[in-house]
Design an enzyme around this catalytic site. Structure first.
Site, PDB file in Angstrom:
ATOM      1  N   ASP A 119      17.019   9.919  -1.137  1.00 45.01           N
ATOM      2  CA  ASP A 119      17.094   8.631  -1.818  1.00 45.01           C
ATOM      3  C   ASP A 119      17.208   8.815  -3.323  1.00 45.01           C
ATOM      4  OD1 ASP A 119      14.502   9.706  -1.822  1.00 45.01           O
ATOM      5  OD2 ASP A 119      13.549   7.742  -1.986  1.00 45.01           O
ATOM      6  N   ASP A 139      12.049   3.932  -9.106  1.00 50.22           N
ATOM      7  CA  ASP A 139      12.141   3.434  -7.735  1.00 50.22           C
ATOM      8  C   ASP A 139      10.731   3.155  -7.217  1.00 50.22           C
ATOM      9  OD1 ASP A 139      12.738   2.793  -5.135  1.00 50.22           O
ATOM     10  OD2 ASP A 139      13.873   4.611  -4.706  1.00 50.22           O
ATOM     11  N   THR A 194     -12.918 -11.103  -9.890  1.00 47.07           N
ATOM     12  CA  THR A 194     -12.699  -9.742  -9.402  1.00 47.07           C
ATOM     13  C   THR A 194     -11.258  -9.557  -8.961  1.00 47.07           C
ATOM     14  OG1 THR A 194     -15.008  -9.540  -8.691  1.00 47.07           O
ATOM     15  CG2 THR A 194     -13.407  -8.029  -7.696  1.00 47.07           C
TER      16      THR A 194
END
Length: 264
Positions: A119, A139, A194
């Site tokens: 890739d 990517d 949070t």
């Protein structure tokens, strides 16, 4: 028509292209349809065929009748071989699989070129054709890949880090008090809950990582660089980054089309 398959560890992206496109086409020119699927490592060649046929049937494209080529990049050897065997069984042509020996048209200046993921090669080929160089491709996937391409179109190397979702899953999995967190931009970098604090740390933390890595690449090469983002979460990070200039969701598919053409 050409079927391009980008098979990652977590997700698989399938793109259907017109086989005949100009060499200087943009990434989505001639892209008829695309799908994002979960990667199932145990799929057999026949199961792959059933899945692809159902996708193509959904847009009234006959698999055996209309496909003239298949291009594959995969970091998962088992499913890569299943796709290769599927093509050999159902078609009268061989798939173009990005692997050692495949003509990519881009010199790979890695110590061991065989280590470079398929890739990453597809992305480098596409980025140089679209934007020239020097360039950085970011990517966003299971890992965050940073790939550097020279002005001459050479794959120079890069950096690999844990992906956003992998990092978030690891943090939540190890902290009993933390629950699921939606990957969305919080109201402020200073979180007031949070969940917002986690969102800030994850999202702005990765933005800072991107910009910091690009600055370091630029300092090493001493040249201004084009920065292209791709992958499933590029749309989330790119608008917040100071260094990312272009978002190309179909960069890898376009690279597969280019490599397929160079191997005919």
């Amino acid at each position: 028509m050409l079927l391009a398959l980008d098979i990652g560890n977590t997700q698989t992206v399938v793109g259907l292209y017109q086989a005949e496109r100009a060499e200087d086409s943009q990434a989505d020119d001639g892209l008829i349809e695309h799908w994002r699927l979960s990667t199932v490592h145990e799929r057999t060649p026949d199961e792959v065929a059933v899945l692809l046929r159902s996708l193509l049937d959904s847009i009234d494209v006959g698999m055996e009748e209309e496909l003239t080529g298949v291009a594959v990049c995969s970091g998962v050897p088992r499913i890569r071989e299943s796709v290769r065997m599927m093509v050999q069984r159902y078609f009268d042509f061989e798939p173009v699989v990005i692997e050692p020996g495949t003509r990519s048209g881009i010199p790979i200046l890695y110590d061991n070129p065989r280590e470079v993921g398929a890739d990453r090669i597809a992305n480098a080929v596409a980025a140089h054709q679209l934007y020239g160089g020097p360039a950085v491709i970011v990517d966003f996937g299971t890992t965050n890949n940073f790939d550097v391409v020279s002005a001459a179109g050479e794959f120079l190397g890069g950096a690999i880090g844990p992906g956003i979702e992998v990092s978030l899953d690891a943090m939540v999995g190890r902290a009993a008090a933390l629950g699921p967190v939606a990957l969305t931009e919080p109201r402020s970098v200073i979180g007031k809950t949070t969940m917002e604090s986690i969102q800030s740390g994850v999202i702005y933390g990765f933005v800072a990582q991107i910009d910091g890595m690009v600055a370091r690449f630029t300092a090493v090469l001493d040249e201004e660089m084009v920065v292209i983002a791709t992958g499933g979460l590029a749309h989330l990070i790119a608008p917040l980054s100071e260094s990312i200039q272009y978002v190309e969701p179909h960069l890898t598919l376009h690279g597969l089309w280019l490599v397929h053409g160079r191997n005919q």
